[in-house]
Design an enzyme around this catalytic site. Sequence first.
Site, PDB file in Angstrom:
ATOM      1  N   LYS A 176      29.847  23.226  46.650  1.00 42.54           N
ATOM      2  CA  LYS A 176      31.221  22.731  46.572  1.00 42.54           C
ATOM      3  C   LYS A 176      32.167  23.910  46.357  1.00 42.54           C
ATOM      4  CE  LYS A 176      34.308  21.383  43.569  1.00 42.54           C
ATOM      5  NZ  LYS A 176      35.490  21.791  44.312  1.00 42.54           N
ATOM      6  N   GLU A 251      28.933  30.816  34.774  1.00 40.30           N
ATOM      7  CA  GLU A 251      29.692  32.072  34.752  1.00 40.30           C
ATOM      8  C   GLU A 251      31.132  31.691  34.473  1.00 40.30           C
ATOM      9  OE1 GLU A 251      28.595  34.973  34.654  1.00 40.30           O
ATOM     10  OE2 GLU A 251      26.533  34.565  35.244  1.00 40.30           O
ATOM     11  N   CYS A 285      37.572  37.261  36.346  1.00 42.44           N
ATOM     12  CA  CYS A 285      36.938  36.990  35.059  1.00 42.44           C
ATOM     13  C   CYS A 285      36.644  38.313  34.358  1.00 42.44           C
ATOM     14  CB  CYS A 285      35.658  36.203  35.269  1.00 42.44           C
ATOM     15  SG  CYS A 285      34.613  36.937  36.519  1.00 42.44           S
ATOM     16  N   GLU A 384      42.260  34.215  28.204  1.00 45.64           N
ATOM     17  CA  GLU A 384      42.188  34.770  29.551  1.00 45.64           C
ATOM     18  C   GLU A 384      43.494  34.412  30.269  1.00 45.64           C
ATOM     19  OE1 GLU A 384      39.391  32.877  32.311  1.00 45.64           O
ATOM     20  OE2 GLU A 384      38.678  34.895  32.724  1.00 45.64           O
TER      21      GLU A 384
END
Length: 480
Positions: A176, A251, A285, A384
Amino acid sequence: MSAALEGLYINGQWHAGVEVLEVINPTTETTLAHVSVGDANAVTAAVDAASAAFPAWANTSGAERGALLRKIAQGVSEQRERLMHLQSSNNGKPLFEAGIDVDDVIATFEYYAGVADALDAVQDQPVALPSHDFSARLRREPCGVLGLIVPWNFPMVTTAWKLAPALAAGCCVVLKPSEVTPLAELQLATIIAAAGLPDGVFNLVCGTGLAVGAPLATDPRVAKISFTGSNAVGVQVMQRAAETVKGVSLELGGKSSLLVLADADLELAVELACGGGFFNAGQMCSATSRVLIADELADEFLTRLHARAERIRVGEPFAEGVEMGPLVNRAQYQRVLGHIERGIQAGAHLVCGGKRPADLPHGYFIRPTVFTEVALDSALWNEEIFGPVLCVRSFASEAEAIALANDSDFGLVASVVSTDLNAAERVANALQVGLVWINAPQVIFPQTAWGGYKQSSIGRELGPWGLQAFQEIKHVIRAV
Ligand code: NAD
């Protein structure tokens, strides 16, 4: 409206889905394509196909799978320009960055082709036992049907890091892609289809997280979910997977540091700070969004970083010399501007950037942004941001720098800059992260692991660890 692209590839056939999603070009804010996407029924059909294909695929030799992986690598290589173009138009990254992405995809498929080849020689290896009454052999078997869910920031790359080891191991997959950036993946799927995999081994279902991702994470026939994305969604995926005791590889996010030690080469430090903060418009990331600089270098470093950040050429991804493109969509643009605004309100000092470039009235562009005086308990320092925003802070000692870097819920990567290699290696060893670069840009090799400590990851991708994530271990013990 342009004809919608078929967004489902199930059991070797392309299909339309149940609704049409618009895909946006972030440089122009206009429609790039329409994609017909799926729902829970499409997921069920894809898992049906993958489950049916699994027994035969699991029984192929590593060498057969290696040959197919090599063909995929070759197909990607032949379509390098087209894939770069799709990646840049859909994601907004400069063309040279899209080239790095495609080359990474090729290298990953080639690496796992070699890994697959090597599997046959180690299958059924005898195990040394402290007894002459028994013998034992070790088998590594594919763990079954996998659900692979990926984000929008490096779409093809995150896909390759999952798909290549999955196929090498002998698993069947349902992929996906992100609903924000499905175009390069759709093209990649045509390459995979042309490589000649048996029907049902590779299936693709485009769609939203709730319509497609959630049912994929729930289907009891899926043995494992490999997910890359935000922590909030990673937790939801894990919760759904728990209901049927599925394995998960995650992750997730990061809040990583670049540590510039007192004897660093300042020019190199500035280049690495810009690369770690502004590559892919900071939507990484692995962004080293905390820049930690030795007290004695801080003034000079900040002057040079400010000047370099102001010189960064922001513009449309296909223009010559452009170093940074737009953010991926309006939601991300507004999210990052919100972080910047709240940072200023909380008392952080904005050195440069923080807003749209004056010469770019359209597109989700934000100038490279640098903050100082960022409070240690602020969102800017701890969360983040996923945009082109650096927070610079000075330190008095190596111990303080290590403590500042490790003081995070995340632990993905770090960079260290120093001419004293002993000091750099010592600092690298003390950092609670999965990968450290010393005096180097964020180079990634398929041979080295990707993933981190704490809330950044569960498991590791790439290298032998990426394969092992998709294998079951079986021992057979026999009386002699
Ligand atoms: P996201 O979590 O919003 O979405 C990731 C994927 O999950 C998408 O395909 C999305 O459609 C799907 N999804 C959304 N809701 C879902 C649900 N309820 N169930 C199942 N699937 C669902 O992340 P994003 O905004 O696409 O990407 C940015 C995030 O990804 C950042 O937090 C970034 O740190 C992270 N990321 C991590 C790595 C890494 O290697 N650690 C790499 C790239 C990106």
